[in-house]
Design an enzyme around this catalytic site. Structure first.
Site, PDB file in Angstrom:
ATOM      1  N   ASP A 116      -0.458   7.329   3.505  1.00 35.70           N
ATOM      2  CA  ASP A 116      -1.902   7.506   3.388  1.00 35.70           C
ATOM      3  C   ASP A 116      -2.539   6.338   2.645  1.00 35.70           C
ATOM      4  OD1 ASP A 116      -0.397   8.433   1.265  1.00 35.70           O
ATOM      5  OD2 ASP A 116      -1.721  10.116   0.789  1.00 35.70           O
ATOM      6  N   LYS A 150       6.521   8.665   2.976  1.00 32.46           N
ATOM      7  CA  LYS A 150       5.792   9.778   2.359  1.00 32.46           C
ATOM      8  C   LYS A 150       6.787  10.552   1.499  1.00 32.46           C
ATOM      9  CE  LYS A 150       1.923  12.094   1.826  1.00 32.46           C
ATOM     10  NZ  LYS A 150       0.859  11.509   0.975  1.00 32.46           N
ATOM     11  N   ASP A 190      -1.561   1.127  15.778  1.00 34.17           N
ATOM     12  CA  ASP A 190      -2.789   1.269  16.557  1.00 34.17           C
ATOM     13  C   ASP A 190      -4.013   1.009  15.688  1.00 34.17           C
ATOM     14  OD1 ASP A 190      -1.214   1.915  18.718  1.00 34.17           O
ATOM     15  OD2 ASP A 190      -2.475   3.587  19.347  1.00 34.17           O
TER      16      ASP A 190
END
Length: 363
Positions: free
Chosen positions: A221, A189, A249
Protein backbone atom coordinates in the site's frame (compact mmCIF):
# COMPACT_ATOMS: atom_id res chain seq x y z
CA UNK A 1 16.16 -18.22 -34.26
CA UNK A 2 13.02 -20.30 -33.76
CA UNK A 3 10.23 -18.03 -32.54
CA UNK A 4 6.65 -18.98 -31.76
CA UNK A 5 4.28 -16.14 -32.69
CA UNK A 6 1.06 -16.18 -30.66
CA UNK A 7 -0.97 -13.15 -31.72
CA UNK A 8 -3.86 -14.10 -29.42
CA UNK A 9 -6.96 -11.96 -29.11
CA UNK A 10 -8.21 -8.41 -29.64
CA UNK A 11 -5.51 -5.88 -30.45
CA UNK A 12 -2.93 -8.59 -29.88
CA UNK A 13 -3.29 -9.55 -33.54
CA UNK A 14 -2.68 -5.99 -34.70
CA UNK A 15 0.30 -5.09 -32.53
CA UNK A 16 1.98 -8.46 -33.07
CA UNK A 17 1.87 -7.95 -36.84
CA UNK A 18 3.80 -4.70 -36.42
CA UNK A 19 6.27 -6.27 -34.00
CA UNK A 20 7.01 -9.02 -36.52
CA UNK A 21 7.60 -6.42 -39.26
CA UNK A 22 10.16 -4.68 -37.05
CA UNK A 23 11.82 -7.98 -36.11
CA UNK A 24 12.20 -8.90 -39.77
CA UNK A 25 13.59 -5.47 -40.60
CA UNK A 26 16.24 -5.44 -37.89
CA UNK A 27 17.44 -8.99 -38.67
CA UNK A 28 17.19 -8.82 -42.46
CA UNK A 29 20.27 -9.96 -44.32
CA UNK A 30 22.31 -11.28 -41.41
CA UNK A 31 20.12 -13.43 -39.14
CA UNK A 32 17.88 -16.37 -39.95
CA UNK A 33 14.34 -16.37 -38.58
CA UNK A 34 11.92 -19.27 -38.28
CA UNK A 35 8.56 -17.75 -37.29
CA UNK A 36 5.71 -20.16 -36.58
CA UNK A 37 2.22 -18.92 -35.74
CA UNK A 38 -0.14 -20.69 -33.35
CA UNK A 39 -3.35 -19.95 -31.48
CA UNK A 40 -3.85 -19.17 -27.80
CA UNK A 41 -6.59 -17.64 -25.67
CA UNK A 42 -9.92 -17.03 -27.34
CA UNK A 43 -8.45 -18.05 -30.67
CA UNK A 44 -7.51 -21.40 -29.12
CA UNK A 45 -10.98 -21.85 -27.66
CA UNK A 46 -12.51 -21.15 -31.06
CA UNK A 47 -10.12 -23.49 -32.80
CA UNK A 48 -10.17 -26.53 -30.54
CA UNK A 49 -11.96 -25.65 -27.29
CA UNK A 50 -8.72 -25.06 -25.36
CA UNK A 51 -7.18 -21.69 -24.42
CA UNK A 52 -3.76 -23.38 -24.60
CA UNK A 53 -3.99 -25.98 -27.38
CA UNK A 54 -1.55 -28.91 -27.01
CA UNK A 55 -0.01 -28.06 -30.38
CA UNK A 56 0.68 -24.51 -29.19
CA UNK A 57 2.33 -25.70 -26.00
CA UNK A 58 4.45 -28.16 -27.98
CA UNK A 59 5.53 -25.40 -30.36
CA UNK A 60 6.48 -23.16 -27.44
CA UNK A 61 8.56 -25.93 -25.87
CA UNK A 62 10.47 -26.36 -29.14
CA UNK A 63 10.99 -22.65 -29.77
CA UNK A 64 13.84 -20.45 -28.59
CA UNK A 65 11.46 -17.63 -27.71
CA UNK A 66 7.77 -16.72 -27.80
CA UNK A 67 6.23 -13.48 -29.03
CA UNK A 68 2.73 -12.98 -27.63
CA UNK A 69 0.14 -10.33 -28.44
CA UNK A 70 -2.39 -10.83 -25.63
CA UNK A 71 -5.08 -13.19 -24.37
CA UNK A 72 -8.58 -12.56 -23.16
CA UNK A 73 -12.05 -11.98 -24.60
CA UNK A 74 -15.18 -10.28 -23.20
CA UNK A 75 -16.78 -13.69 -22.58
CA UNK A 76 -14.16 -14.33 -19.88
CA UNK A 77 -16.16 -12.15 -17.50
CA UNK A 78 -18.90 -14.77 -17.52
CA UNK A 79 -16.64 -17.82 -17.21
CA UNK A 80 -14.85 -19.40 -14.25
CA UNK A 81 -11.25 -18.11 -14.30
CA UNK A 82 -9.72 -21.48 -15.18
CA UNK A 83 -12.00 -21.76 -18.23
CA UNK A 84 -11.36 -18.28 -19.62
CA UNK A 85 -9.30 -17.34 -22.64
CA UNK A 86 -6.91 -15.34 -20.47
CA UNK A 87 -6.06 -18.38 -18.36
CA UNK A 88 -4.25 -19.95 -21.31
CA UNK A 89 -1.38 -17.52 -20.71
CA UNK A 90 -1.15 -18.42 -17.01
CA UNK A 91 -1.00 -22.09 -17.95
CA UNK A 92 1.75 -21.40 -20.47
CA UNK A 93 3.81 -19.47 -17.92
CA UNK A 94 3.51 -22.33 -15.45
CA UNK A 95 4.19 -25.08 -18.00
CA UNK A 96 7.43 -23.43 -19.15
CA UNK A 97 8.41 -22.24 -15.64
CA UNK A 98 8.55 -18.64 -16.80
CA UNK A 99 8.85 -17.36 -13.27
CA UNK A 100 10.47 -13.92 -13.66
CA UNK A 101 8.48 -11.16 -15.34
CA UNK A 102 10.56 -8.07 -16.20
CA UNK A 103 8.52 -4.92 -16.77
CA UNK A 104 10.71 -1.87 -17.49
CA UNK A 105 9.04 1.50 -17.03
CA UNK A 106 10.81 4.27 -18.91
CA UNK A 107 9.45 7.72 -19.69
CA UNK A 108 10.80 8.90 -23.02
CA UNK A 109 11.49 12.66 -22.84
CA UNK A 110 9.28 13.12 -25.90
CA UNK A 111 6.31 11.79 -23.91
CA UNK A 112 6.79 13.94 -20.83
CA UNK A 113 3.46 15.69 -21.43
CA UNK A 114 1.63 12.43 -22.20
CA UNK A 115 1.68 11.30 -18.58
CA UNK A 116 -1.24 12.37 -16.43
CA UNK A 117 1.24 13.20 -13.64
CA UNK A 118 3.14 16.47 -13.28
CA UNK A 119 6.30 16.66 -15.40
CA UNK A 120 8.45 17.43 -12.37
CA UNK A 121 7.28 14.14 -10.80
CA UNK A 122 7.83 11.80 -13.75
CA UNK A 123 10.70 13.36 -15.67
CA UNK A 124 13.60 10.91 -15.82
CA UNK A 125 11.63 7.89 -14.60
CA UNK A 126 13.54 4.67 -15.33
CA UNK A 127 12.64 1.69 -13.17
CA UNK A 128 12.10 -2.04 -13.43
CA UNK A 129 9.28 -4.00 -11.84
CA UNK A 130 10.20 -7.65 -11.42
CA UNK A 131 7.09 -9.76 -10.82
CA UNK A 132 7.12 -13.39 -9.69
CA UNK A 133 4.85 -15.32 -12.08
CA UNK A 134 4.40 -18.91 -10.92
CA UNK A 135 2.97 -18.62 -7.40
CA UNK A 136 0.69 -16.54 -5.21
CA UNK A 137 -3.12 -16.31 -5.41
CA UNK A 138 -3.19 -17.06 -9.11
CA UNK A 139 -1.96 -20.61 -8.60
CA UNK A 140 -2.34 -21.41 -4.89
CA UNK A 141 -4.54 -24.31 -3.82
CA UNK A 142 -7.17 -24.76 -2.52
CA UNK A 143 -9.34 -22.40 -4.51
CA UNK A 144 -12.94 -22.30 -5.58
CA UNK A 145 -16.49 -21.37 -4.62
CA UNK A 146 -18.40 -23.40 -2.04
CA UNK A 147 -21.52 -23.18 0.09
CA UNK A 148 -20.67 -22.73 3.76
CA UNK A 149 -22.45 -24.06 6.84
CA UNK A 150 -24.84 -21.11 6.76
CA UNK A 151 -25.93 -21.94 3.24
CA UNK A 152 -24.09 -18.95 1.80
CA UNK A 153 -21.74 -19.17 -1.17
CA UNK A 154 -18.19 -18.06 -0.49
CA UNK A 155 -15.17 -17.82 -2.76
CA UNK A 156 -11.63 -18.55 -1.63
CA UNK A 157 -8.12 -18.43 -3.00
CA UNK A 158 -4.85 -19.32 -1.34
CA UNK A 159 -1.80 -17.08 -1.24
CA UNK A 160 1.12 -19.48 -1.20
CA UNK A 161 4.87 -19.24 -1.78
CA UNK A 162 7.53 -21.87 -1.22
CA UNK A 163 10.87 -20.71 0.12
CA UNK A 164 12.64 -21.80 -3.07
CA UNK A 165 10.26 -19.73 -5.21
CA UNK A 166 11.03 -16.58 -3.22
CA UNK A 167 14.76 -17.29 -3.34
CA UNK A 168 14.63 -17.71 -7.11
CA UNK A 169 12.92 -14.39 -7.80
CA UNK A 170 15.02 -12.60 -5.16
CA UNK A 171 18.24 -13.66 -6.89
CA UNK A 172 16.80 -12.41 -10.19
CA UNK A 173 15.98 -9.09 -8.55
CA UNK A 174 19.45 -8.63 -7.07
CA UNK A 175 21.12 -9.54 -10.36
CA UNK A 176 18.96 -6.99 -12.17
CA UNK A 177 19.83 -4.31 -9.63
CA UNK A 178 23.54 -5.02 -10.04
CA UNK A 179 23.20 -4.27 -13.76
CA UNK A 180 21.36 -1.02 -13.07
CA UNK A 181 21.81 1.44 -10.18
CA UNK A 182 22.29 -1.05 -7.36
CA UNK A 183 19.00 -0.51 -5.52
CA UNK A 184 16.35 -3.17 -4.86
CA UNK A 185 13.02 -2.54 -3.14
CA UNK A 186 11.13 -5.66 -2.09
CA UNK A 187 7.39 -5.04 -1.89
CA UNK A 188 5.25 -7.21 0.38
CA UNK A 189 2.47 -7.10 2.98
CA UNK A 190 4.33 -8.81 5.80
CA UNK A 191 2.49 -6.89 8.51
CA UNK A 192 -0.69 -8.93 7.96
CA UNK A 193 0.16 -11.93 5.74
CA UNK A 194 2.25 -14.91 6.85
CA UNK A 195 3.13 -15.65 3.23
CA UNK A 196 4.66 -12.20 2.97
CA UNK A 197 6.47 -12.60 6.30
CA UNK A 198 8.27 -15.55 4.73
CA UNK A 199 8.85 -13.49 1.58
CA UNK A 200 10.58 -10.70 3.52
CA UNK A 201 12.64 -13.13 5.58
CA UNK A 202 13.92 -14.97 2.50
CA UNK A 203 14.69 -11.80 0.52
CA UNK A 204 16.63 -10.42 3.48
CA UNK A 205 18.66 -13.62 3.71
CA UNK A 206 19.43 -13.66 -0.02
CA UNK A 207 20.60 -10.03 0.25
CA UNK A 208 23.64 -11.19 2.21
CA UNK A 209 25.03 -12.58 -1.06
CA UNK A 210 24.77 -9.17 -2.74
CA UNK A 211 26.58 -6.67 -0.50
CA UNK A 212 26.82 -4.09 -3.29
CA UNK A 213 23.04 -3.83 -3.66
CA UNK A 214 21.05 -1.58 -1.33
CA UNK A 215 17.96 -3.48 -0.15
CA UNK A 216 14.84 -1.78 1.18
CA UNK A 217 11.42 -3.16 2.05
CA UNK A 218 8.05 -1.52 1.54
CA UNK A 219 4.45 -2.57 2.15
CA UNK A 220 2.44 -2.72 -1.04
CA UNK A 221 0.00 0.00 0.00
CA UNK A 222 2.87 2.37 0.78
CA UNK A 223 4.63 1.36 -2.45
CA UNK A 224 1.54 2.17 -4.51
CA UNK A 225 1.52 5.67 -3.07
CA UNK A 226 5.29 6.14 -3.44
CA UNK A 227 5.17 4.97 -7.06
CA UNK A 228 2.89 7.89 -7.88
CA UNK A 229 4.31 10.46 -5.48
CA UNK A 230 8.04 9.93 -6.04
CA UNK A 231 8.71 7.29 -8.70
CA UNK A 232 12.34 8.30 -9.24
CA UNK A 233 13.26 6.81 -5.87
CA UNK A 234 12.89 3.31 -7.35
CA UNK A 235 15.44 1.36 -9.36
CA UNK A 236 14.27 -2.28 -9.22
CA UNK A 237 11.09 -3.41 -7.48
CA UNK A 238 10.70 -7.13 -6.78
CA UNK A 239 7.33 -8.42 -5.68
CA UNK A 240 4.79 -11.24 -5.88
CA UNK A 241 2.43 -12.19 -8.64
CA UNK A 242 -0.66 -10.24 -7.56
CA UNK A 243 1.10 -7.13 -6.28
CA UNK A 244 3.31 -7.01 -9.38
CA UNK A 245 0.31 -7.28 -11.67
CA UNK A 246 -1.33 -4.26 -10.05
CA UNK A 247 1.72 -2.07 -9.48
CA UNK A 248 3.02 -2.44 -13.03
CA UNK A 249 -0.29 -1.33 -14.53
CA UNK A 250 -0.31 1.69 -12.23
CA UNK A 251 3.28 2.42 -13.27
CA UNK A 252 2.18 2.47 -16.89
CA UNK A 253 0.95 6.02 -16.46
CA UNK A 254 4.44 7.10 -15.46
CA UNK A 255 5.45 6.30 -19.03
CA UNK A 256 2.47 8.08 -20.54
CA UNK A 257 0.49 5.01 -21.58
CA UNK A 258 0.30 1.29 -20.97
CA UNK A 259 0.83 1.06 -24.71
CA UNK A 260 4.50 1.90 -24.09
CA UNK A 261 5.30 -0.95 -21.66
CA UNK A 262 6.99 -4.13 -22.92
CA UNK A 263 7.73 -7.20 -20.83
CA UNK A 264 9.83 -10.34 -20.72
CA UNK A 265 8.91 -13.52 -18.83
CA UNK A 266 12.01 -15.65 -18.36
CA UNK A 267 12.86 -19.13 -17.15
CA UNK A 268 16.18 -20.16 -15.63
CA UNK A 269 17.63 -20.56 -19.12
CA UNK A 270 17.37 -18.02 -21.96
CA UNK A 271 13.97 -19.13 -23.21
CA UNK A 272 11.45 -16.36 -22.70
CA UNK A 273 8.00 -15.09 -23.53
CA UNK A 274 7.76 -11.50 -24.69
CA UNK A 275 4.56 -9.47 -24.69
CA UNK A 276 3.20 -5.96 -24.25
CA UNK A 277 1.86 -5.33 -20.75
CA UNK A 278 -1.47 -4.04 -22.08
CA UNK A 279 -4.38 -6.42 -22.51
CA UNK A 280 -6.43 -7.26 -25.57
CA UNK A 281 -8.60 -4.09 -25.48
CA UNK A 282 -11.55 -5.57 -27.39
CA UNK A 283 -13.26 -2.17 -27.43
CA UNK A 284 -10.69 -0.81 -29.90
CA UNK A 285 -9.73 -4.03 -31.69
CA UNK A 286 -9.81 -3.91 -35.47
CA UNK A 287 -9.83 -0.10 -35.63
CA UNK A 288 -6.12 0.45 -36.38
CA UNK A 289 -5.69 2.74 -33.38
CA UNK A 290 -3.81 0.54 -30.88
CA UNK A 291 -0.26 1.50 -29.94
CA UNK A 292 2.18 -1.18 -31.20
CA UNK A 293 5.27 0.28 -29.51
CA UNK A 294 5.03 -1.95 -26.41
CA UNK A 295 4.95 -5.02 -28.66
CA UNK A 296 7.83 -3.64 -30.72
CA UNK A 297 9.88 -2.91 -27.59
CA UNK A 298 9.10 -6.45 -26.41
CA UNK A 299 10.92 -7.67 -29.54
CA UNK A 300 13.93 -5.62 -28.43
CA UNK A 301 13.80 -7.38 -25.05
CA UNK A 302 13.60 -10.74 -26.83
CA UNK A 303 16.69 -10.02 -28.90
CA UNK A 304 18.55 -8.88 -25.79
CA UNK A 305 17.60 -11.64 -23.34
CA UNK A 306 16.96 -14.77 -25.42
CA UNK A 307 19.43 -14.21 -28.27
CA UNK A 308 22.04 -11.92 -26.66
CA UNK A 309 21.78 -9.52 -29.62
CA UNK A 310 22.35 -6.26 -27.78
CA UNK A 311 23.13 -4.27 -30.91
CA UNK A 312 19.88 -5.21 -32.64
CA UNK A 313 17.91 -4.57 -29.44
CA UNK A 314 19.35 -1.08 -29.11
CA UNK A 315 18.69 -0.42 -32.79
CA UNK A 316 14.97 -1.01 -32.24
CA UNK A 317 14.92 1.15 -29.12
CA UNK A 318 16.71 3.99 -30.92
CA UNK A 319 14.27 3.69 -33.81
CA UNK A 320 11.31 4.03 -31.44
CA UNK A 321 12.92 7.07 -29.87
CA UNK A 322 13.53 8.56 -33.30
CA UNK A 323 9.92 8.06 -34.38
CA UNK A 324 8.64 9.70 -31.21
CA UNK A 325 11.04 12.59 -31.67
CA UNK A 326 9.71 13.08 -35.19
CA UNK A 327 6.25 13.59 -33.69
CA UNK A 328 4.44 10.37 -34.61
CA UNK A 329 1.75 9.45 -32.08
CA UNK A 330 -0.99 6.86 -31.73
CA UNK A 331 -4.21 7.92 -30.02
CA UNK A 332 -3.14 6.95 -26.48
CA UNK A 333 -0.07 9.21 -26.49
CA UNK A 334 -1.32 11.93 -28.83
CA UNK A 335 -0.61 15.54 -27.95
CA UNK A 336 -1.76 18.66 -29.83
CA UNK A 337 0.69 19.56 -32.54
CA UNK A 338 1.84 15.99 -33.07
CA UNK A 339 1.07 13.74 -36.03
CA UNK A 340 -1.65 11.24 -35.09
CA UNK A 341 -1.28 7.90 -36.88
CA UNK A 342 -2.65 4.37 -36.65
CA UNK A 343 -1.21 1.02 -35.62
CA UNK A 344 0.09 0.00 -39.04
CA UNK A 345 1.56 3.40 -39.82
CA UNK A 346 3.40 3.46 -36.51
CA UNK A 347 4.91 0.07 -37.27
CA UNK A 348 5.88 1.29 -40.73
CA UNK A 349 7.50 4.38 -39.22
CA UNK A 350 9.70 2.28 -36.92
CA UNK A 351 10.66 0.00 -39.81
CA UNK A 352 11.55 3.04 -41.92
CA UNK A 353 13.73 4.41 -39.12
CA UNK A 354 15.57 1.08 -38.94
CA UNK A 355 15.98 0.59 -42.69
CA UNK A 356 16.68 4.24 -43.42
CA UNK A 357 19.29 4.59 -40.71
CA UNK A 358 17.38 7.35 -38.92
CA UNK A 359 17.53 5.60 -35.55
CA UNK A 360 18.40 8.08 -32.82
CA UNK A 361 22.00 7.65 -31.65
CA UNK A 362 21.56 9.48 -28.33
CA UNK A 363 21.11 7.69 -25.02
Amino acid sequence: MKIAVLAGDGIGKEVTAEAVKVLQAVTSGHLSLELTEASIGGAGLDECGDALPPATLDLCRRSDAILLGGTGVPEDERRPPAEGAGYGLLRLRRALQLYANYRPVVLYPELLQASTLKPEVVEGVDLLILRELNGDLYFGEPRGVETNANGEREGFNTMRYAESEVERIAHAGFRAAMQRRGKLCSVDKSNVLETMMLWREVVTRVAEQYPDVELTHMYVDAASMALIRNPRQFDVIVTGNVFGDILSDAAAMLAGSIGMLPSASLATERKGLYEPVHGTAPDIAGQDIANPLAAILSVAMMLRHSFLLEGEAQHIERAVRSVLREGYRTADIYQPGMRRIGTREMGDAVVAAIVGGRADTTN
